[in-house]
Design a protein around this motif. Structure first.
Motif, PDB file in Angstrom:
ATOM      1  N   ASP A   5       0.749  17.426  -9.288  1.00  0.00           N
ATOM      2  CA  ASP A   5      -0.272  18.435  -9.568  1.00  0.00           C
ATOM      3  C   ASP A   5      -1.280  17.919 -10.598  1.00  0.00           C
ATOM      4  N   TRP A   6      -2.373  18.631 -10.721  1.00  0.00           N
ATOM      5  CA  TRP A   6      -3.496  18.250 -11.586  1.00  0.00           C
ATOM      6  C   TRP A   6      -3.701  19.303 -12.669  1.00  0.00           C
ATOM      7  N   GLU A   7      -4.345  18.902 -13.779  1.00  0.00           N
ATOM      8  CA  GLU A   7      -4.752  19.833 -14.835  1.00  0.00           C
ATOM      9  C   GLU A   7      -5.873  19.180 -15.643  1.00  0.00           C
ATOM     10  N   CYS A   8      -7.081  19.713 -15.552  1.00  0.00           N
ATOM     11  CA  CYS A   8      -8.227  19.204 -16.308  1.00  0.00           C
ATOM     12  C   CYS A   8      -8.200  19.769 -17.720  1.00  0.00           C
ATOM     13  N   ASP A  41      -3.903  16.157 -17.020  1.00  0.00           N
ATOM     14  CA  ASP A  41      -2.467  16.297 -17.287  1.00  0.00           C
ATOM     15  C   ASP A  41      -1.725  16.378 -15.951  1.00  0.00           C
ATOM     16  N   ILE A  42      -1.408  15.214 -15.406  1.00  0.00           N
ATOM     17  CA  ILE A  42      -0.710  15.134 -14.122  1.00  0.00           C
ATOM     18  C   ILE A  42       0.752  15.556 -14.311  1.00  0.00           C
ATOM     19  N   SER A  43       1.250  16.326 -13.360  1.00  0.00           N
ATOM     20  CA  SER A  43       2.610  16.865 -13.474  1.00  0.00           C
ATOM     21  C   SER A  43       3.343  16.758 -12.148  1.00  0.00           C
ATOM     22  N   ALA A  44       4.602  16.315 -12.203  1.00  0.00           N
ATOM     23  CA  ALA A  44       5.503  16.411 -11.054  1.00  0.00           C
ATOM     24  C   ALA A  44       6.260  17.718 -11.215  1.00  0.00           C
ATOM     25  N   ARG A  45       5.800  18.754 -10.517  1.00  0.00           N
ATOM     26  CA  ARG A  45       6.338  20.090 -10.746  1.00  0.00           C
ATOM     27  C   ARG A  45       7.830  20.177 -10.412  1.00  0.00           C
ATOM     28  N   ASP A  46       8.288  19.341  -9.496  1.00  0.00           N
ATOM     29  CA  ASP A  46       9.692  19.378  -9.106  1.00  0.00           C
ATOM     30  C   ASP A  46      10.557  18.458  -9.951  1.00  0.00           C
ATOM     31  N   SER A  96       8.635  15.381 -16.107  1.00  0.00           N
ATOM     32  CA  SER A  96       7.649  15.973 -15.207  1.00  0.00           C
ATOM     33  C   SER A  96       6.241  15.520 -15.541  1.00  0.00           C
ATOM     34  N   LYS A  97       5.958  15.369 -16.819  1.00  0.00           N
ATOM     35  CA  LYS A  97       4.596  15.073 -17.264  1.00  0.00           C
ATOM     36  C   LYS A  97       4.424  13.697 -17.896  1.00  0.00           C
ATOM     37  N   GLY A  98       5.532  12.975 -18.078  1.00  0.00           N
ATOM     38  CA  GLY A  98       5.455  11.743 -18.854  1.00  0.00           C
ATOM     39  C   GLY A  98       5.551  10.450 -18.078  1.00  0.00           C
ATOM     40  N   GLN A  99       5.617  10.521 -16.739  1.00  0.00           N
ATOM     41  CA  GLN A  99       5.759   9.291 -15.970  1.00  0.00           C
ATOM     42  C   GLN A  99       4.490   8.432 -16.068  1.00  0.00           C
ATOM     43  N   ASP A 100       4.645   7.148 -15.797  1.00  0.00           N
ATOM     44  CA  ASP A 100       3.514   6.227 -15.838  1.00  0.00           C
ATOM     45  C   ASP A 100       2.364   6.756 -14.982  1.00  0.00           C
ATOM     46  N   SER A 101       1.169   6.698 -15.522  1.00  0.00           N
ATOM     47  CA  SER A 101      -0.094   7.101 -14.886  1.00  0.00           C
ATOM     48  C   SER A 101      -0.322   8.598 -14.918  1.00  0.00           C
ATOM     49  N   TYR A 102       0.552   9.366 -15.562  1.00  0.00           N
ATOM     50  CA  TYR A 102       0.416  10.825 -15.564  1.00  0.00           C
ATOM     51  C   TYR A 102      -0.509  11.331 -16.672  1.00  0.00           C
ATOM     52  N   ALA A 103      -1.237  10.427 -17.348  1.00  0.00           N
ATOM     53  CA  ALA A 103      -2.210  10.849 -18.358  1.00  0.00           C
ATOM     54  C   ALA A 103      -3.514  10.080 -18.187  1.00  0.00           C
ATOM     55  N   PRO A 104      -4.225  10.252 -17.066  1.00  0.00           N
ATOM     56  CA  PRO A 104      -5.575   9.692 -16.982  1.00  0.00           C
ATOM     57  C   PRO A 104      -6.406  10.167 -18.181  1.00  0.00           C
ATOM     58  N   PHE A 105      -7.136   9.239 -18.791  1.00  0.00           N
ATOM     59  CA  PHE A 105      -7.786   9.489 -20.083  1.00  0.00           C
ATOM     60  C   PHE A 105      -9.127   8.762 -20.093  1.00  0.00           C
ATOM     61  N   GLY A 106     -10.183   9.468 -20.455  1.00  0.00           N
ATOM     62  CA  GLY A 106     -11.501   8.849 -20.526  1.00  0.00           C
ATOM     63  C   GLY A 106     -12.567   9.772 -19.935  1.00  0.00           C
ATOM     64  N   PRO A 125      -6.971  25.260 -17.640  1.00  0.00           N
ATOM     65  CA  PRO A 125      -7.277  26.575 -17.084  1.00  0.00           C
ATOM     66  C   PRO A 125      -6.523  26.803 -15.773  1.00  0.00           C
ATOM     67  N   SER A 126      -6.710  27.961 -15.191  1.00  0.00           N
ATOM     68  CA  SER A 126      -6.074  28.259 -13.912  1.00  0.00           C
ATOM     69  C   SER A 126      -6.681  27.396 -12.812  1.00  0.00           C
ATOM     70  N   GLY A 127      -6.005  27.392 -11.657  1.00  0.00           N
ATOM     71  CA  GLY A 127      -6.482  26.601 -10.523  1.00  0.00           C
ATOM     72  C   GLY A 127      -5.652  25.374 -10.252  1.00  0.00           C
ATOM     73  N   VAL A 128      -4.452  25.309 -10.829  1.00  0.00           N
ATOM     74  CA  VAL A 128      -3.575  24.171 -10.547  1.00  0.00           C
ATOM     75  C   VAL A 128      -3.011  24.315  -9.130  1.00  0.00           C
ATOM     76  N   GLY A 129      -2.556  23.191  -8.582  1.00  0.00           N
ATOM     77  CA  GLY A 129      -2.087  23.199  -7.205  1.00  0.00           C
ATOM     78  C   GLY A 129      -0.903  24.105  -6.969  1.00  0.00           C
ATOM     79  N   ALA A 130       0.005  24.170  -7.952  1.00  0.00           N
ATOM     80  CA  ALA A 130       1.200  25.001  -7.797  1.00  0.00           C
ATOM     81  C   ALA A 130       0.853  26.474  -7.694  1.00  0.00           C
TER      82      ALA A 130
END
Length: 301
Positions: free
Chosen positions: A144-147, A177-182, A192-202, A264-269
């Motif tokens: 999932d995504w989170e801006c 803030d990329i998240s593996a919801r499962d 869920s949130k700490g795996q490699d590449s789960y924090a695109p930054f810039g 904000p709202s609008g995440v895939g889950a």
């Protein structure tokens, strides 16, 4: 200043300032004027105000006097994550509408949290603009995504008040803030949130003096060009000053640390039916006055 970390060909990463469609190598510009500036952003933000003022003064000079070797077309360089934070502190449930959608889709409390909900991402989760978000189908089918607006700390903060909080901010950027919801485990979010590449930054850190009101910035996130999130930082439940005061009440914030201030709202889950990222997708997170952070999703099995 709009500060970036960039590479050119196979050379090591350098600190640059983006000026329109060009990137100025700050250390090379300083050397041309018989002075010195750091070659990386972390050293630069830890430096005193005189160093920052030197960079501003040199950039304010006549661009026709900039040495050719210090100036590159933006399209010719590869932007990297601006820096590797010591700590990435995430804030959960910090927009009222996201609290409601999370209670429906993620089994979180339906009531507004009385205090900021905090979690961490490791520095190894950071990836830069244009770099891949790793989709490992053996670990998740709910990516999932989170801006989020990112706050970059510039001065050590411990037990600071809300009134003092902004004095400790160097600048602002974007975190997706990329998240593996499962992969939430007994309610814990680290894997869920700490795996490699789960924090695109810039793609850049914009210094605090360039952002008149960080609590009034529009945010938007698109997947394959389709808008999924659209909001403003003015809808935060806990504003930036409150977050810094709350975190620093027990955790020292150091220069280069990053606070991802919530989604904000609008995440895939929360979609009906739920939507999740798959290999081949492109995610673009935009924050007003900062830019757009775009990343492809790739199969990592």
């Amino acid at each position: 200043m709009r500060l970036v970390t960039f590479t050119l060909d196979d050379a090591p990463a350098r600190l640059g300032a983006q000026v329109d469609d060009r990137v100025v190598d700050l250390a090379a510009l300083a050397a041309h004027h018989d002075t010195e500036l750091p070659q990386d952003l972390l050293t630069f933000l830890r430096a005193d105000a005189d160093v920052h003022d030197t960079a501003r003064r040199l950039l304010a000079g006549d661009p026709t006097g900039w040495p050719a070797a210090a100036v590159h077309d933006l399209a010719a360089v590869a932007l990297q994550a601006p820096l590797r934070p010591g700590k990435i502190i995430g804030v959960g449930l910090n927009y009222v509408e996201h609290v409601e959608e999370s209670s429906r889709s993620l089994d979180t409390d339906k009531d507004l949290p009385p205090r900021p909900v905090l979690f961490s991402k490791p520095a190894t989760a950071v990836t830069g603009p244009g770099q891949p978000i790793l989709h490992n189908g053996d670990l998740t089918q709910q990516l999932d995504w989170e801006c989020e607006l990112a706050v970059v700390i510039g001065r050590t903060a411990f037990r600071v008040s809300e009134e003092e909080a902004y004095d400790h901010i160097f600048g602002y950027s974007i975190v997706n803030d990329i998240s593996a919801r499962d992969q939430r485990r007994s309610g814990q979010w680290f894997f869920s949130k700490g795996q490699d590449s789960y924090a695109p930054f810039g793609p850049a850190v914009v210094t605090a003096d360039e952002i008149a009101d960080p609590m009034a910035l529009d945010l938007e996130l698109r997947v394959n060009g389709v808008t999924k999130q659209k909001s403003s930082t003015r809808h935060m439940l806990f504003p930036i000053a409150r977050l810094i005061a709350d975190i620093s009440s027990g955790v020292t914030l150091e220069p280069g640390d990053v606070i991802a201030t919530g989604s904000p709202s609008g995440v895939g889950a929360g979609m009906v039916p739920p939507e999740f990222l798959v290999p081949g997708d492109t995610v673009e997170a935009t924050v007003e006055h900062i830019g757009t952070l775009a990343n492809p999703v790739v199969d990592a099995r």
